[in-house]
Design a protein around this motif. Structure first.
Motif, mmCIF file in Angstrom:
data_model
loop_
_atom_site.group_PDB
_atom_site.id
_atom_site.type_symbol
_atom_site.label_atom_id
_atom_site.label_comp_id
_atom_site.label_asym_id
_atom_site.label_seq_id
_atom_site.Cartn_x
_atom_site.Cartn_y
_atom_site.Cartn_z
ATOM 1 N N HIS A 31 36.443 0.861 -55.560
ATOM 2 C CA HIS A 31 36.118 2.236 -55.213
ATOM 3 C C HIS A 31 34.739 2.648 -55.719
ATOM 4 C CE1 HIS A 31 40.299 2.655 -54.119
ATOM 5 N NE2 HIS A 31 40.630 2.173 -55.302
ATOM 6 N N GLU A 32 34.083 1.780 -56.473
ATOM 7 C CA GLU A 32 32.812 2.154 -57.091
ATOM 8 C C GLU A 32 31.650 1.381 -56.462
ATOM 9 O OE1 GLU A 32 30.871 2.425 -61.482
ATOM 10 O OE2 GLU A 32 33.038 2.674 -61.314
ATOM 11 N N TYR A 33 31.230 1.850 -55.309
ATOM 12 C CA TYR A 33 30.100 1.262 -54.602
ATOM 13 C C TYR A 33 29.355 2.372 -53.876
ATOM 14 C CZ TYR A 33 33.139 1.741 -50.569
ATOM 15 O OH TYR A 33 33.958 2.256 -49.599
ATOM 16 N N ASN A 34 28.097 2.149 -53.593
ATOM 17 C CA ASN A 34 27.347 3.135 -52.819
ATOM 18 C C ASN A 34 26.145 2.496 -52.158
ATOM 19 O OD1 ASN A 34 25.143 3.158 -54.695
ATOM 20 N ND2 ASN A 34 26.323 4.511 -56.003
ATOM 21 N N LEU A 35 25.605 3.195 -51.210
ATOM 22 C CA LEU A 35 24.410 2.788 -50.489
ATOM 23 C C LEU A 35 23.242 3.531 -51.114
ATOM 24 C CD1 LEU A 35 23.471 1.171 -47.952
ATOM 25 C CD2 LEU A 35 23.689 3.297 -46.683
ATOM 26 N N PHE A 36 22.214 2.818 -51.534
ATOM 27 C CA PHE A 36 21.052 3.492 -52.104
ATOM 28 C C PHE A 36 19.890 3.437 -51.123
ATOM 29 C CE2 PHE A 36 20.043 -0.849 -53.324
ATOM 30 C CZ PHE A 36 18.676 -0.907 -53.161
ATOM 31 N N ASN A 37 18.993 4.390 -51.251
ATOM 32 C CA ASN A 37 17.826 4.481 -50.380
ATOM 33 C C ASN A 37 16.596 4.748 -51.216
ATOM 34 O OD1 ASN A 37 19.249 4.633 -47.710
ATOM 35 N ND2 ASN A 37 20.169 6.374 -48.752
ATOM 36 N N SER A 38 15.488 4.233 -50.764
ATOM 37 C CA SER A 38 14.221 4.475 -51.429
ATOM 38 C C SER A 38 13.121 4.442 -50.372
ATOM 39 C CB SER A 38 13.965 3.405 -52.490
ATOM 40 O OG SER A 38 12.764 3.668 -53.167
ATOM 41 N N GLU A 39 12.040 5.115 -50.662
ATOM 42 C CA GLU A 39 10.925 5.145 -49.722
ATOM 43 C C GLU A 39 9.668 4.662 -50.436
ATOM 44 O OE1 GLU A 39 8.425 8.472 -47.195
ATOM 45 O OE2 GLU A 39 10.508 8.892 -47.704
ATOM 46 N N GLU A 40 8.931 3.811 -49.767
ATOM 47 C CA GLU A 40 7.689 3.273 -50.319
ATOM 48 C C GLU A 40 6.542 3.700 -49.408
ATOM 49 O OE1 GLU A 40 5.709 -1.122 -50.509
ATOM 50 O OE2 GLU A 40 7.834 -0.963 -50.963
ATOM 51 N N THR A 41 5.567 4.389 -49.981
ATOM 52 C CA THR A 41 4.438 4.856 -49.189
ATOM 53 C C THR A 41 3.142 4.316 -49.790
ATOM 54 O OG1 THR A 41 5.643 6.894 -48.746
ATOM 55 C CG2 THR A 41 3.310 6.889 -48.238
ATOM 56 N N VAL A 42 2.344 3.705 -48.942
ATOM 57 C CA VAL A 42 1.026 3.230 -49.346
ATOM 58 C C VAL A 42 0.010 4.102 -48.615
ATOM 59 C CG1 VAL A 42 -0.533 1.249 -49.378
ATOM 60 C CG2 VAL A 42 1.935 0.895 -49.589
ATOM 61 N N ASP A 43 -1.058 4.487 -49.313
ATOM 62 C CA ASP A 43 -2.057 5.388 -48.737
ATOM 63 C C ASP A 43 -2.468 4.976 -47.326
ATOM 64 O OD1 ASP A 43 -2.067 6.942 -50.983
ATOM 65 O OD2 ASP A 43 -3.738 5.878 -51.919
ATOM 66 N N GLY A 44 -2.337 5.913 -46.400
ATOM 67 C CA GLY A 44 -2.791 5.705 -45.034
ATOM 68 C C GLY A 44 -1.880 4.853 -44.171
ATOM 69 N N MET A 45 -0.755 4.432 -44.694
ATOM 70 C CA MET A 45 0.143 3.589 -43.907
ATOM 71 C C MET A 45 1.473 4.306 -43.693
ATOM 72 S SD MET A 45 -0.508 -0.229 -45.365
ATOM 73 C CE MET A 45 0.258 -0.945 -43.932
ATOM 74 N N GLN A 46 2.194 3.852 -42.686
ATOM 75 C CA GLN A 46 3.516 4.390 -42.404
ATOM 76 C C GLN A 46 4.463 4.006 -43.552
ATOM 77 O OE1 GLN A 46 5.144 2.973 -38.732
ATOM 78 N NE2 GLN A 46 6.857 4.389 -38.765
ATOM 79 N N PRO A 47 5.322 4.929 -43.988
ATOM 80 C CA PRO A 47 6.234 4.605 -45.101
ATOM 81 C C PRO A 47 7.261 3.544 -44.712
ATOM 82 C CG PRO A 47 6.784 6.732 -44.160
ATOM 83 C CD PRO A 47 5.530 6.280 -43.487
ATOM 84 N N LEU A 48 7.690 2.781 -45.712
ATOM 85 C CA LEU A 48 8.773 1.818 -45.538
ATOM 86 C C LEU A 48 9.987 2.345 -46.294
ATOM 87 C CD1 LEU A 48 7.039 -1.629 -46.057
ATOM 88 C CD2 LEU A 48 7.975 -0.707 -43.940
ATOM 89 N N PHE A 49 11.149 2.174 -45.702
ATOM 90 C CA PHE A 49 12.394 2.633 -46.296
ATOM 91 C C PHE A 49 13.194 1.424 -46.770
ATOM 92 C CE2 PHE A 49 11.000 5.829 -43.350
ATOM 93 C CZ PHE A 49 11.200 7.005 -44.040
ATOM 94 N N TRP A 50 13.669 1.499 -48.010
ATOM 95 C CA TRP A 50 14.486 0.449 -48.604
ATOM 96 C C TRP A 50 15.919 0.936 -48.683
ATOM 97 C CZ3 TRP A 50 12.688 -4.224 -50.706
ATOM 98 C CH2 TRP A 50 11.300 -4.377 -50.733
ATOM 99 N N SER A 51 16.851 0.070 -48.398
ATOM 100 C CA SER A 51 18.272 0.380 -48.547
ATOM 101 C C SER A 51 18.986 -0.838 -49.104
ATOM 102 C CB SER A 51 18.903 0.739 -47.205
ATOM 103 O OG SER A 51 18.442 1.978 -46.766
ATOM 104 N N GLY A 52 20.103 -0.598 -49.755
ATOM 105 C CA GLY A 52 20.915 -1.675 -50.292
ATOM 106 C C GLY A 52 22.249 -1.136 -50.756
ATOM 107 N N VAL A 53 23.136 -2.024 -51.119
ATOM 108 C CA VAL A 53 24.468 -1.645 -51.575
ATOM 109 C C VAL A 53 24.585 -1.981 -53.058
ATOM 110 C CG1 VAL A 53 26.953 -2.062 -51.288
ATOM 111 C CG2 VAL A 53 25.445 -2.053 -49.283
#
Length: 91
Positions: free
Chosen positions: A8-30
């Protein structure tokens, strides 16, 4: 997770990585019981990163026996649930 392993103890995490002048990348994992994340994926969209991370996590857990899962992630959720029922006297 709950059905196959009783966890019962699990979750999906999210993170965003932004580099100047570039489109952001989104990280996800369990995350399972605060262990190392599994199924980590990055994409240009948070939605697709979440979907791909979940699919990858399921693939990593596929074929794993419940005792292997509990040992690898330190999971004792099912045992807690059984103990709570015994203490309560309800089923």
């Amino acid at each position: 997770m709950q059905k196959s392993f009783g966890c019962h103890e699990y979750n999906l995490f999210n993170s965003e990585e932004t580099v100047d002048g570039m489109q952001p990348l989104f990280w996800s994992g369990v995350m399972i019981h605060d262990s190392e994340p599994i199924g980590v994926w990055k994409a240009k969209s948070g939605r697709y990163a979440n979907i791909k991370a979940a699919i990858k996590a399921v693939e990593e857990l596929e074929g794993m026996a419940p005792y292997e899962f509990r040992a690898k992630f330190g999971c004792d959720c099912r045992e807690e649930t059984i103990n709570e029922i015994e203490k309560d006297g309800t089923a």
